[in-house]
Design a protein around this motif. Structure first.
Motif, mmCIF file in Angstrom:
data_model
loop_
_atom_site.group_PDB
_atom_site.id
_atom_site.type_symbol
_atom_site.label_atom_id
_atom_site.label_comp_id
_atom_site.label_asym_id
_atom_site.label_seq_id
_atom_site.Cartn_x
_atom_site.Cartn_y
_atom_site.Cartn_z
ATOM 1 N N PHE A 49 41.979 41.406 41.855
ATOM 2 C CA PHE A 49 43.166 40.444 42.562
ATOM 3 C C PHE A 49 42.460 39.186 42.779
ATOM 4 O O PHE A 49 41.317 39.159 43.686
ATOM 5 C CB PHE A 49 43.539 41.141 43.801
ATOM 6 C CG PHE A 49 44.309 42.498 43.691
ATOM 7 C CD1 PHE A 49 44.425 43.002 42.272
ATOM 8 C CD2 PHE A 49 44.933 42.770 44.703
ATOM 9 C CE1 PHE A 49 45.459 44.255 42.419
ATOM 10 C CE2 PHE A 49 45.935 44.167 44.736
ATOM 11 C CZ PHE A 49 45.797 44.637 43.544
ATOM 12 N N THR A 50 42.994 38.131 42.275
ATOM 13 C CA THR A 50 42.674 36.866 42.723
ATOM 14 C C THR A 50 43.958 36.069 43.336
ATOM 15 O O THR A 50 44.918 36.588 43.493
ATOM 16 C CB THR A 50 42.154 35.926 41.438
ATOM 17 O OG1 THR A 50 43.222 35.558 40.748
ATOM 18 C CG2 THR A 50 41.043 36.779 40.701
ATOM 19 N N GLU A 51 43.726 34.991 43.966
ATOM 20 C CA GLU A 51 44.643 34.078 44.269
ATOM 21 C C GLU A 51 45.756 33.762 43.477
ATOM 22 O O GLU A 51 47.113 33.933 43.745
ATOM 23 C CB GLU A 51 44.192 32.799 44.963
ATOM 24 C CG GLU A 51 43.348 32.902 46.261
ATOM 25 C CD GLU A 51 44.110 33.491 47.374
ATOM 26 O OE1 GLU A 51 45.352 33.341 47.565
ATOM 27 O OE2 GLU A 51 43.784 34.247 48.305
ATOM 28 N N ALA A 52 45.186 33.455 42.169
ATOM 29 C CA ALA A 52 46.238 33.179 40.947
ATOM 30 C C ALA A 52 46.698 34.139 40.251
ATOM 31 O O ALA A 52 47.931 33.923 40.031
ATOM 32 C CB ALA A 52 45.393 32.193 40.145
ATOM 33 N N GLY A 53 46.190 35.313 40.368
ATOM 34 C CA GLY A 53 46.812 36.346 39.272
ATOM 35 C C GLY A 53 45.855 37.581 39.448
ATOM 36 O O GLY A 53 44.865 37.916 40.259
ATOM 37 N N LEU A 54 46.379 38.615 38.572
ATOM 38 C CA LEU A 54 45.805 39.834 38.337
ATOM 39 C C LEU A 54 44.894 39.781 37.068
ATOM 40 O O LEU A 54 45.312 39.241 36.097
ATOM 41 C CB LEU A 54 46.995 40.871 38.152
ATOM 42 C CG LEU A 54 46.438 42.428 37.659
ATOM 43 C CD1 LEU A 54 45.635 43.037 38.807
ATOM 44 C CD2 LEU A 54 47.470 43.225 37.340
ATOM 45 N N VAL A 55 43.642 40.302 37.477
ATOM 46 C CA VAL A 55 42.810 40.520 36.131
ATOM 47 C C VAL A 55 42.411 41.856 35.976
ATOM 48 O O VAL A 55 42.115 42.632 36.564
ATOM 49 C CB VAL A 55 41.259 39.514 36.374
ATOM 50 C CG1 VAL A 55 40.303 39.749 35.348
ATOM 51 C CG2 VAL A 55 41.624 38.289 36.872
ATOM 52 N N GLY A 56 42.721 42.092 34.828
ATOM 53 C CA GLY A 56 42.477 43.636 34.094
ATOM 54 C C GLY A 56 41.214 43.581 33.376
ATOM 55 O O GLY A 56 41.490 43.017 32.272
ATOM 56 N N ARG A 57 40.179 44.215 33.780
ATOM 57 C CA ARG A 57 39.026 44.305 32.839
ATOM 58 C C ARG A 57 39.108 45.609 32.288
ATOM 59 O O ARG A 57 38.824 46.488 32.857
ATOM 60 C CB ARG A 57 37.782 43.873 33.413
ATOM 61 C CG ARG A 57 37.432 42.477 34.055
ATOM 62 C CD ARG A 57 36.010 42.388 34.282
ATOM 63 N NE ARG A 57 35.379 43.270 34.838
ATOM 64 C CZ ARG A 57 34.780 43.220 36.172
ATOM 65 N NH1 ARG A 57 34.975 41.859 37.022
ATOM 66 N NH2 ARG A 57 34.078 43.913 36.672
#
Length: 202
Positions: free
Chosen positions: A62-70
């Motif tokens: 979770f980041t301020e800008a959006g969701l990162v799926g690695r």
């Protein structure tokens, strides 16, 4: 503020494997005896690349800008406002623009974990006149109620849904997803293949 969710069991076991590999690589180098050592190094290299791709690398961030799926070989960034729906079964599935789907590798919920969560969600019947269970502090009681009947994956899925709804209420732009290849994982796999080929040719 960045928050990272991954399988703790897989992460710990992957680091145990890396320690095991480091010791064995040192031993093979010190006691090098030709092709047998090269084959063993190739096997260790191939398995380590696989462990990195499926156990160390996957994460939901979770980041301020959006969701990162690695995921093992790709990284997908989704702005919060672009997320349309979230479903949770054994894995978290995120639906976004044009009926596209992002399946997150972590956290996942096994059948055993889901059954345990459902048992936890059922209120225990009190027998007799007096309580025998210890009374939890308010914070722990609130946490227990929040997680009642839910797995870790369910809870993370709810957090994604809430952040997406909050972003839409603020009128944030639903920009398209950005996907990139995981060059570190691909590079490790290429090195592992090269080691296997070298061991076969030598």
């Amino acid at each position: 503020m960045k928050q990272t969710y991954r399988s703790r069991f897989a992460f710990v076991m992957a680091w145990v494997w890396l320690v095991f590999v480091a010791f064995n690589v040192w031993d093979l180098i010190v006691r090098y005896n030709g092709k047998a050592s090269l084959v063993a190094l190739a096997v260790l290299g191939a398995l380590t690349a696989l462990v990195y791709a499926v156990a160390l690398r996957p994460a939901t961030v979770f980041t301020e800008a959006g969701l990162v799926g690695r995921n093992p070989l790709r990284t997908t960034f989704l702005p919060w406002a672009a997320i349309e729906d979230v479903t949770v079964s054994h894995a978290i599935t995120v639906q976004h623009g044009d009926d596209r789907v992002l399946r997150l590798w972590t956290p996942m919920s096994s059948a055993r974990e889901r059954a345990r969560a459902q048992r936890r969600g059922v209120a225990t019947e009190q027998r007799g006149r007096f309580k025998t269970e210890p009374t939890l502090p308010r914070a722990e009681q609130a946490a227990a109620e929040a997680f009642a009947g839910k797995t870790h994956a369910d809870w993370v899925g709810e957090q994604i849904r809430e952040r997406a709804e909050s972003a839409r209420r603020r009128g944030e732009e639903a920009a398209p997803a950005r996907t990139s290849w995981s060059y570190d994982a691909i590079g490790l796999l290429v090195v592992a293949v090269a080691l296997v080929v070298a061991a076969i040719v030598a």
